[in-house]
Motif scaffolding. Sequence first.
Motif, PDB file in Angstrom:
ATOM      1  N   UNK A 102     -45.692 -54.736   1.061  1.00 25.29           N
ATOM      2  CA  UNK A 102     -44.532 -54.827   1.951  1.00 25.29           C
ATOM      3  C   UNK A 102     -44.974 -55.530   2.978  1.00 25.29           C
ATOM      4  N   UNK A 103     -45.992 -57.118   2.781  1.00 26.06           N
ATOM      5  CA  UNK A 103     -46.640 -57.468   4.135  1.00 26.06           C
ATOM      6  C   UNK A 103     -45.473 -58.661   3.963  1.00 26.06           C
ATOM      7  N   UNK A 159     -41.522 -47.586   6.376  1.00 30.56           N
ATOM      8  CA  UNK A 159     -41.623 -48.946   6.300  1.00 30.56           C
ATOM      9  C   UNK A 159     -42.305 -49.828   7.032  1.00 30.56           C
ATOM     10  N   UNK A 160     -42.624 -49.933   8.244  1.00 39.35           N
ATOM     11  CA  UNK A 160     -42.744 -50.596   9.305  1.00 39.35           C
ATOM     12  C   UNK A 160     -41.004 -51.283   9.902  1.00 39.35           C
ATOM     13  N   UNK A 161     -40.594 -49.581  10.532  1.00 37.74           N
ATOM     14  CA  UNK A 161     -39.829 -50.020  11.333  1.00 37.74           C
ATOM     15  C   UNK A 161     -39.865 -50.723  12.902  1.00 37.74           C
ATOM     16  N   UNK A 187     -44.927 -58.687   9.533  1.00 34.54           N
ATOM     17  CA  UNK A 187     -44.440 -57.181   9.313  1.00 34.54           C
ATOM     18  C   UNK A 187     -42.869 -57.088   8.571  1.00 34.54           C
ATOM     19  N   UNK A 188     -42.358 -56.757   7.253  1.00 34.35           N
ATOM     20  CA  UNK A 188     -41.460 -57.005   6.672  1.00 34.35           C
ATOM     21  C   UNK A 188     -40.995 -55.625   5.643  1.00 34.35           C
ATOM     22  N   UNK A 189     -40.066 -55.092   5.473  1.00 31.86           N
ATOM     23  CA  UNK A 189     -40.244 -54.378   4.208  1.00 31.86           C
ATOM     24  C   UNK A 189     -39.307 -54.379   3.063  1.00 31.86           C
TER      25      UNK A 189
END
Length: 511
Positions: free
Chosen positions: A83-84, A133-135, A102-104
């Motif tokens: 998820x990078x 995941x990374x909100x 940061x991404x999803x």
Amino acid sequence: MPLRLLFLLVVCSLQARAQFTDRFWALGDSAAIDFSNLSNPVSGESILRSRGTCVSICDSLGGLLFYAGSPNTNLWPMTTVNFLGYVVNKDHQLMEDGDTIVSNQNYQEMAIVPNPGNEKQFYLFSGGVTLTTNPGFYWSLVDLTYNGGLGRVVQKNVQLQNFPVNDGLAAVKHGNGRDWWVIHKRYEPNVFTDEFYLYLVTAAGVQPQPIQFTGRPSKNNNLRIKFSPSGNKMAVHEAGNNLDVYDFDRCTGVISNQTIVHDTSTINVNCLYWSTEFSPDETKLYLTTIPYGNNDSISCLIQFDLEAPDIQASMDTIQVFPEPFICGFVKLAPDSQIYLSHMTIEEDCEFFYLYCDTTYYPEIMNLSVIHQPNELGALCDFRPYSFYLGGHRSYHGLPNNPNYELGPLAGSVCDTLITSVSQVPVFEPAQLKLFFHTGWRQLFVNGQQLKGKQGSLALYSVTGQLLRREEFSIQPPYYTRQWDLTGTAAGLYIVVLETEKERVSGRVVVE
């Protein structure tokens, strides 16, 4: 020469030199399209491997500057963390400090916006669309003055919001022709929300605007926002079959005059709404759908006539796509045609994430094209699987690029950059932005408005115990650093950044 006139000429000259375009698309599994010759787009190649999210920007002649995306699980060889997001330079190499954005791993969670105050810098906005995941909503800053024009990420993951956002960030140029608007909606699982979040990007930086509560509440993070070519309208749809068009004031950022294009309570479509796009003349709106939930759901391309007395009744299915080949995104290209991506559902591979190595079908090695998108029905000249990607494969996504060539609003109160005199950067004190990513155990440190060239970064406990320190050389005004805090106990810590000219500090909670 009067000072105000001189300022206008200087700013307009800077604006003319800083024109950017959307002439290179990186998408899918190493695919690309070069639109530098609008009469003859050609397939190309990229190092992108993304099921959805992809963004890119070019100079005024169509030369690629850089692109970015979020990868499929285990496809990106330079990291073991999923998820990078990542940034790629014009030579198709990972940009310096261009990893761990940061991404999803979704579809439209990034957008590139030029810095109105510096034609060599670009904001990369990114969002996390789930609770787990990374909100949040973030920006990073790309500076192309580094590495001979190949660039470097000089600020990374500066957090604007800490809650999940919709998977459909959008950007549009301000009515003055220089500044930018960026927009997203809030996502709260199983809770209906009607909150639009806007940010004004000026020479002074990223400025959050008042929240706008308008339109139909939604509770789905698969919600997309798409601006029309003029930027005066925007389409908003969620996966649950609601589709609306609003007016957008490029001067004030006000969203108004909701028009219901489709209401799930009126006409239930057995699928998920996936992507929308306006025709160049903004009289037609195209929609793609994907299967969901049962064997009867379908994937199709739909057209709405926005000038019809009854827009919902004008709904016209242009093409149906039987499984396993389904629709992806639609996007208006620089050649004024609309392109449609495709993907295939493979039972033997990870659903929606990976293709098998043997999965090479014509349906995913070509894009479909609407050649006359201003025309009604069959006259739009839709040609399925007609643009060959040169042996590469598409997934769901197409670039989430705004209309970089959009000009100022002629005749408007904001059609002159004189109105932005107050936004010329002033000397501001140094700032320190801190963000700790709990899942990655990474601390992102971003220094801004720095003047010193030699400095140190230190981590202290709340009792004043020095836990970590390192020295560095920087090129002001920015400094960015990523510290791995794996093994650090939960608690409150103090971070101090000090140079020969300033000292700034901040607190961070390690969870």
